[in-house]
Write an enzyme that holds these catalytic residues in place. Structure first.
Site, PDB file in Angstrom:
ATOM      1  N   HIS A  82     -28.631  36.012  -8.659  1.00 22.79           N
ATOM      2  CA  HIS A  82     -28.540  37.468  -8.712  1.00 22.79           C
ATOM      3  C   HIS A  82     -27.627  37.930  -9.849  1.00 22.79           C
ATOM      4  O   HIS A  82     -27.967  38.821 -10.628  1.00 22.79           O
ATOM      5  CB  HIS A  82     -28.038  37.959  -7.346  1.00 22.79           C
ATOM      6  CG  HIS A  82     -28.009  39.451  -7.204  1.00 22.79           C
ATOM      7  ND1 HIS A  82     -27.344  40.078  -6.189  1.00 22.79           N
ATOM      8  CD2 HIS A  82     -28.563  40.433  -7.947  1.00 22.79           C
ATOM      9  CE1 HIS A  82     -27.485  41.386  -6.307  1.00 22.79           C
ATOM     10  NE2 HIS A  82     -28.226  41.625  -7.369  1.00 22.79           N
ATOM     11  N   GLU A 116     -29.498  37.368 -12.971  1.00 22.34           N
ATOM     12  CA  GLU A 116     -30.507  38.414 -13.170  1.00 22.34           C
ATOM     13  C   GLU A 116     -29.866  39.637 -13.842  1.00 22.34           C
ATOM     14  O   GLU A 116     -30.433  40.247 -14.742  1.00 22.34           O
ATOM     15  CB  GLU A 116     -31.124  38.784 -11.815  1.00 22.34           C
ATOM     16  CG  GLU A 116     -32.112  39.934 -11.846  1.00 22.34           C
ATOM     17  CD  GLU A 116     -31.779  41.004 -10.804  1.00 22.34           C
ATOM     18  OE1 GLU A 116     -31.473  42.144 -11.212  1.00 22.34           O
ATOM     19  OE2 GLU A 116     -31.810  40.699  -9.590  1.00 22.34           O
ATOM     20  N   HIS A 117     -28.654  39.989 -13.402  1.00 17.60           N
ATOM     21  CA  HIS A 117     -27.969  41.129 -14.021  1.00 17.60           C
ATOM     22  C   HIS A 117     -27.497  40.814 -15.439  1.00 17.60           C
ATOM     23  O   HIS A 117     -27.663  41.619 -16.346  1.00 17.60           O
ATOM     24  CB  HIS A 117     -26.748  41.525 -13.183  1.00 17.60           C
ATOM     25  CG  HIS A 117     -27.074  42.348 -11.974  1.00 17.60           C
ATOM     26  ND1 HIS A 117     -26.553  43.598 -11.775  1.00 17.60           N
ATOM     27  CD2 HIS A 117     -27.863  42.098 -10.911  1.00 17.60           C
ATOM     28  CE1 HIS A 117     -27.000  44.090 -10.615  1.00 17.60           C
ATOM     29  NE2 HIS A 117     -27.795  43.185 -10.073  1.00 17.60           N
ATOM     30  N   GLU A 160     -20.697  42.399 -14.485  1.00 14.44           N
ATOM     31  CA  GLU A 160     -21.828  42.381 -13.555  1.00 14.44           C
ATOM     32  C   GLU A 160     -21.562  41.532 -12.320  1.00 14.44           C
ATOM     33  O   GLU A 160     -22.046  41.840 -11.249  1.00 14.44           O
ATOM     34  CB  GLU A 160     -23.079  41.861 -14.267  1.00 14.44           C
ATOM     35  CG  GLU A 160     -23.551  42.767 -15.400  1.00 14.44           C
ATOM     36  CD  GLU A 160     -23.968  44.143 -14.909  1.00 14.44           C
ATOM     37  OE1 GLU A 160     -24.588  44.230 -13.827  1.00 14.44           O
ATOM     38  OE2 GLU A 160     -23.663  45.131 -15.604  1.00 14.44           O
ATOM     39  N   GLU A 198     -22.577  45.688  -4.973  1.00 11.66           N
ATOM     40  CA  GLU A 198     -23.951  45.866  -4.502  1.00 11.66           C
ATOM     41  C   GLU A 198     -24.154  45.112  -3.180  1.00 11.66           C
ATOM     42  O   GLU A 198     -24.736  45.637  -2.232  1.00 11.66           O
ATOM     43  CB  GLU A 198     -24.932  45.350  -5.563  1.00 11.66           C
ATOM     44  CG  GLU A 198     -26.387  45.557  -5.169  1.00 11.66           C
ATOM     45  CD  GLU A 198     -27.374  44.858  -6.096  1.00 11.66           C
ATOM     46  OE1 GLU A 198     -27.012  44.528  -7.241  1.00 11.66           O
ATOM     47  OE2 GLU A 198     -28.511  44.649  -5.652  1.00 11.66           O
TER      48      GLU A 198
END
Ligand SMILES: [Zn+2]
Length: 1028
Positions: free
Chosen positions: A98, A101-102, A174, A199
């Site tokens: 994740h 991905e960012h 991130e 998040e």
């Protein structure tokens, strides 16, 4: 973004398809000219298969030197899509896929500027751009209707995934970092920051998420499914920058990649670009990312988790969730998966299904447990069933009911017409067209293809239906035997229960501070100095003016100057009711809608309109009880729904239209049956069955309460606008926190009769043709038949016996531009809008205290309506502020998942943030954004970008079913939309500065504020806030 894909679950949602006529398909014809074995730009074609049911030709290719897999779907659809997918199978919960991905989207070799992904949002006409981390793959999709744009985006995406910079600062921003609470003050305390960190903290405020995550972790405990791919907040700080780079090197390699392209653009051009810009720089590797088969259990298992208390729980003593889940075969066994997904629909969908009858109607809980039904996003699929909102003492009873129901199904089987209704539904789903077919396909094939399943076989739905019918015919007990095999005799089953813990968030915070202490305790003075400096460096780099000139871009001059006009014809039916006809290539589906005004409804009934709408098509009508009605709706239609609407006027913020929209669709051949159903619902709806009503109320209350964690920013925005316009007030009543609270109260009532008795009263005012208009979207051939059916429906509708008074006497009539076939109209039809002369906009600040660790902030400012000359400037300004100021302040510096500004058609300029660790500071960022705009610190290029970005929304494709809806609902003509378009093109720098001063300067306009989030001492001290 982090998600666990669950799209195109055939039984439960619409499949999105956009077919055109087979014969005129240039893209498909071109695809059929290729031959298996053809070599193109380093790829070899392995298979070419036309799938006429879906109007497409599917092609499989492989890349010769790296082994990269490629799947192309040629289809006459201009909304072209690209996606690249990597199998990412982490073995810990640090969230490495994740965070990766960012970070790959934060800058790459050819595009080294900061955040090219977000910058491209403003340099492109993309209809979709995003990235997703699933449990076992990471997917990067985009779509656009413009071929130059496709090449630009492809170039940026390829460079991002294969050649990212992965700078340490990107990882800090991130992923996670230690930083001083105030980065410029080395005395302030050290805290965890980072976009993914926040998040995921936000994601786990959603109790349904906690349940689904544990379910997967516990049912598939041997490999990658036992960890949290998105990252568990307490494990994210264990991830290092080195590990991130290592994960990229091993997973983001062509040999571990799957490329997918869709649409009418030529394949060769895609292949050339992918080969030249990425693949020819790699050699084949062995990715070793496969997920091994799960070892099957000898005995069932049980597991328990805790979650946060649900503040909106309908009954605080009933907050337990329980689910029983069964492991199913590998999803690459496509026919077995198809069968089990149909079987799952038969088991749990709608009031006629055995689990609905046994569990939902037992009254023990509020709704099914999360992730109920067939789940096909892991290598082995699973089926889950259970209840939420039950009392702790009923756990055993629920388990017994589930076992007993399984036994009964094995004995009795299913009714034939339920199976038939389901197969009919697949037919309508294949014909119903949406604008995002490419995206739906990409996610539909992702999981199966990820484990080497065949995507072509997967798309051959028609073939699967045929085979399924054959199996049923040969063996009438086909489905019962599956139930016996996979449910009764399956030892690999998990019983998962979840309870709220009053101290859940406190404990989470405690664990976070322990983790923080552990990290800080081992820091040397040198480390601390380094952290302080890095914090300053990050802040400086975020504040630096950004040069994005390396990125490709479309220009405003690439945008089509004129709007393609939609041809509409409105005529009068049953003497005086306007019916709008819009002929479209709908592929044999008819879409019928009706809008009925609420103007005569007594004030005290208004809060109950949403409830009325949600139960109207579910309580039975005419000769049908609610079960038979559900059966008829399934058999004859693709869905019938009712929803309340508050429609702002285009020229005056104090005027609006209030009403209810009835929507439905069906195959051409079923139109008269569907209209008959509407007739019965309007004329003879049932409102007697108290028990069934109670079940429906509990389900909607539960759904509303579960939605807050995901849509908190919308609730905050609606609340913030409540005191700004009369329409805003009604919107809060229908769709805001007021509605959530009302439903909670209703669901808790021991005796619900008083509410049930309101429904026939609402019916009297609403379900007649006193003030109604209709619309039909269908193929041209179907129009005259549709006209006749609508006429019959309207003639059968009652009229009020006495003339009803408008409750709000201030009615403003606006003509509907009607074309009569013979050219002369006697009574010109109108839309009847209302106003409230006693309404005065005023400021209001509301804090809803919720037990979440993150905030949702909304601030609304009253500006101007759609047709006002300044509307276009404000619309561009909102986009400009979001891209050039708020994104940096709220997401990059503030660590919120998202934030920005937008201008609604209701004339409210809204600032918002989503999953935000800050609240008061975010309000200050909103103010700073206004100062920034007033001072004009933006360039002509920034304005050009904001315009492109607004046009990508304005020109988003519209499905044939939705063409003409702007006119039908909002009264917007082609000419008005073209006028707005021209104003958007013409917006100048002076106008932007001018509207910032005129409308957004503090003290200039009335504004409203709302925050959903945890206790806040700053707000408590400030008496101007109302705390709820
Ligand atoms: Zn994310």
């Amino acid at each position: 973004m982090w998600s666990r894909w669950k799209l195109l679950d055939l039984g439960r949602r619409f499949v999105n398809y956009k077919p055109w006529r087979w014969r005129s398909s240039g893209a498909c014809d071109r695809a059929l000219e290729y031959k298996v074995g053809d070599k193109i730009h380093g790829f070899t074609i392995d298979q070419i298969t036309p799938i006429p049911d879906l109007f497409l030709v599917a092609m499989k290719l492989s890349h010769d030197s790296t082994g990269a897999k490629y799947f192309h779907v040629a289809r006459e659809d201009a909304n072209n899509l690209f996606s690249v997918q990597f199998r990412t199978t982490p073995m810990d919960s640090s969230g490495v896929p994740h965070v990766l991905e960012h970070t790959v989207l934060c800058g790459s070799k050819k595009y080294p500027c900061r955040d090219p992904f977000f910058k491209m949002l403003n340099r492109s006409l993309a209809t979709f751009m995003n990235a997703f981390t699933a449990s076992d793959y990471t997917l990067y999709p985009f779509s656009t209707q413009n071929s130059k744009d496709f090449q630009n985006l492809l170039s940026v995406y390829l460079d991002a995934v294969f050649f990212p910079c992965l700078r340490e600062l990107d990882f800090w921003q991130e992923g996670w970092r230690l930083e001083h609470e105030n980065p410029s003050d080395p005395q302030s305390r050290l805290v965890f920051k980072g976009v993914v960190f926040n998040e995921m903290k936000g994601a786990f405020t959603d109790n349904e998420r906690i349940f689904s995550q544990s379910l997967q972790n516990q049912l598939l405990p041997d490999h990658t499914y036992s960890v949290v791919s998105g990252g568990s907040p307490l494990s994210i700080p264990d991830l290092s920058w080195e590990q991130l780079k290592q994960f990229h090197a091993t997973h983001y390699h062509p040999s571990n990649a799957r490329f997918f392209t869709y649409g009418n653009l030529p394949l060769e051009q895609h292949l050339r670009q992918i080969q030249e810009e990425a693949l020819n720089k790699f050699q084949r590797t062995e990715p070793n990312t496969a997920v091994p088969a799960q070892k099957l259990w000898d005995t069932p298992r049980e597991y328990h988790v805790t979650c946060g208390p649900d503040k909106f729980a309908t009954d605080p003593t009933k907050q337990t969730t329980i689910g029983v889940s069964f492991l199913l075969p590998d999803i690459t066994d496509i026919f077995e998966s198809f069968t089990l997904s149909l079987l799952s629909s038969l088991l749990i969908d709608g009031p006629n299904s055995p689990f609905y009858k046994a569990l939902i109607e037992s009254g023990l809980g509020t709704d099914f447990s999360p992730d109920v039904g067939y789940n096909g996003h892991t290598r082995e699929a699973f089926f889950s069933v259970g209840l939420q909102g039950i009392s702790d003492t009923h756990i055993e009873m629920v388990k017994e009911i589930i076992n007993k129901t399984i036994d009964e199904i094995i004995e009795k089987g299913f009714e034939d017409n339920r199976v038939e209704a389901l197969l009919q539904k697949i037919e309508i789903q294949m014909k119903h067209q949406s604008t995002s077919f490419g995206l739906a396909l990409s996610s539909y094939i992702a999981s199966c293809w990820n484990h080497e399943g065949d995507p072509i076989e997967l798309l051959n739905l028609g073939g699967q239906v045929t085979r399924f019918r054959k199996c049923l015919k040969e063996n009438p007990k086909f489905l019962q035997e599956k139930v016996k095999q996979y449910f009764k005799n399956n030892q690999h089953r998990l019983t998962l229960s979840m309870n709220p813990d009053e101290k859940y968030y406190e404990k989470q915070a405690q664990m976070e501070s322990e983790k923080l202490k552990e990290k800080i305790d081992c820091l040397s003075m040198e480390d601390k100095r380094h952290i302080y400096e890095k914090g300053l460096e990050l802040q400086a780099s975020q504040s630096k003016p950004q040069d994005a000139t390396c990125l490709p871009a479309l220009k405003v001059s690439d945008i089509e100057p004129n709007l393609p006009f939609t041809e509409l014809e409105t005529t009068l039916a049953a003497g005086e009711i306007p019916v709008q006809y819009c002929a479209q290539p709908t592929n044999g589906v008819v879409y019928f809608r009706a809008f009925s005004s609420l103007n005569t409804l007594p004030e005290e009934l208004r809060p109950y309109v949403p409830l009325f709408c949600s139960v109207l098509t579910k309580m039975g009508c005419g000769i049908y009880d609610y079960r038979e009605q559900a059966q008829q709706i399934e058999l004859k239609t693709g869905g019938m729904s009712v929803s309340p609407h508050v429609i702002p006027d285009d020229s005056d913020l104090d005027i609006y239209e209030q009403g209810v929209l009835f929507s439905s669709l069906c195959l051409d051949r079923n139109l008269s049956d569907m209209m008959h159903l509407w007739s019965e619902i309007f004329n003879n709806p049932h409102f007697e069955d108290e028990e069934h009503f109670k079940v429906l109320v509990k389900m909607s209350a539960q759904e509303l309460s579960n939605g807050i964690a995901n849509s908190g920013h919308l609730y905050a925005s609606i609340r913030a606008s409540r005191t700004l316009t009369p329409a805003g007030d009604l919107l809060e009543t229908f769709s805001g926190m007021d509605q959530v609270r009302l439903m909670k109260r209703v669901a808790e009532m021991p005796d619900i009769k008083s509410v049930l008795r309101k429904l026939p009263r609402i019916k009297k005012y609403l379900l007649n043709c006193d003030n109604m208009r209709c619309s039909v979207n269908a193929t041209p051939q179907q129009m005259s038949q549709a006209g006749k059916e609508v006429e019959i429906f309207l003639k059968n509708l009652g009229r009020s016996k006495k003339e009803r008074k408008f409750v709000r006497p201030h009615v403003i009539e606006k003509p509907i531009d009607c074309k009569s076939i013979d050219g002369n109209l006697v009574n010109h039809p109108t839309r009847k809008l209302v106003t409230d002369p006693t309404f005065k906009p005023c400021q209001m600040k509301t804090h809803f205290v919720l037990p979440f660790p993150v905030n949702y902030v909304g601030e609304g400012v009253r500006t101007v309506p759609y047709s006002h000359p300044d509307y276009a400037s404000l619309r561009i300004l909102a986009r400009l502020m979001t891209a050039k100021f708020l994104h940096t302040e709220i997401r990059e510096k503030g660590g919120a998942y998202g934030g920005g500004a937008k201008l609604g058609t209701n004339g409210i300029f809204t600032f918002y943030s989503y999953r935000d660790p800050n609240s008061v500071q975010t309000l200050q960022s909103f103010e700073k954004a206004v100062s920034w705009a007033k001072s004009g610190k933006f360039t002509e290029a920034d304005i050009e970008e904001a315009k492109l970005s607004v046009f990508s929304a304005v020109d988003a494709p519209i499905a044939p079913s939705d063409k003409g809806m702007d006119h039908f609902l909002y009264g917007l003509s082609n000419e008005m939309k073209q006028g707005h378009r021209e104003k958007l093109f013409g917006v100048s720098r002076e106008q932007l500065i001018n509207v910032s001063n005129k409308y957004l300067r503090s003290g200039q306009s009335t504004r409203g504020l709302a925050i959903l989030g945890p206790d806040n001492s700053n707000i408590e001290k400030d008496p101007s806030w109302v705390i709820r």
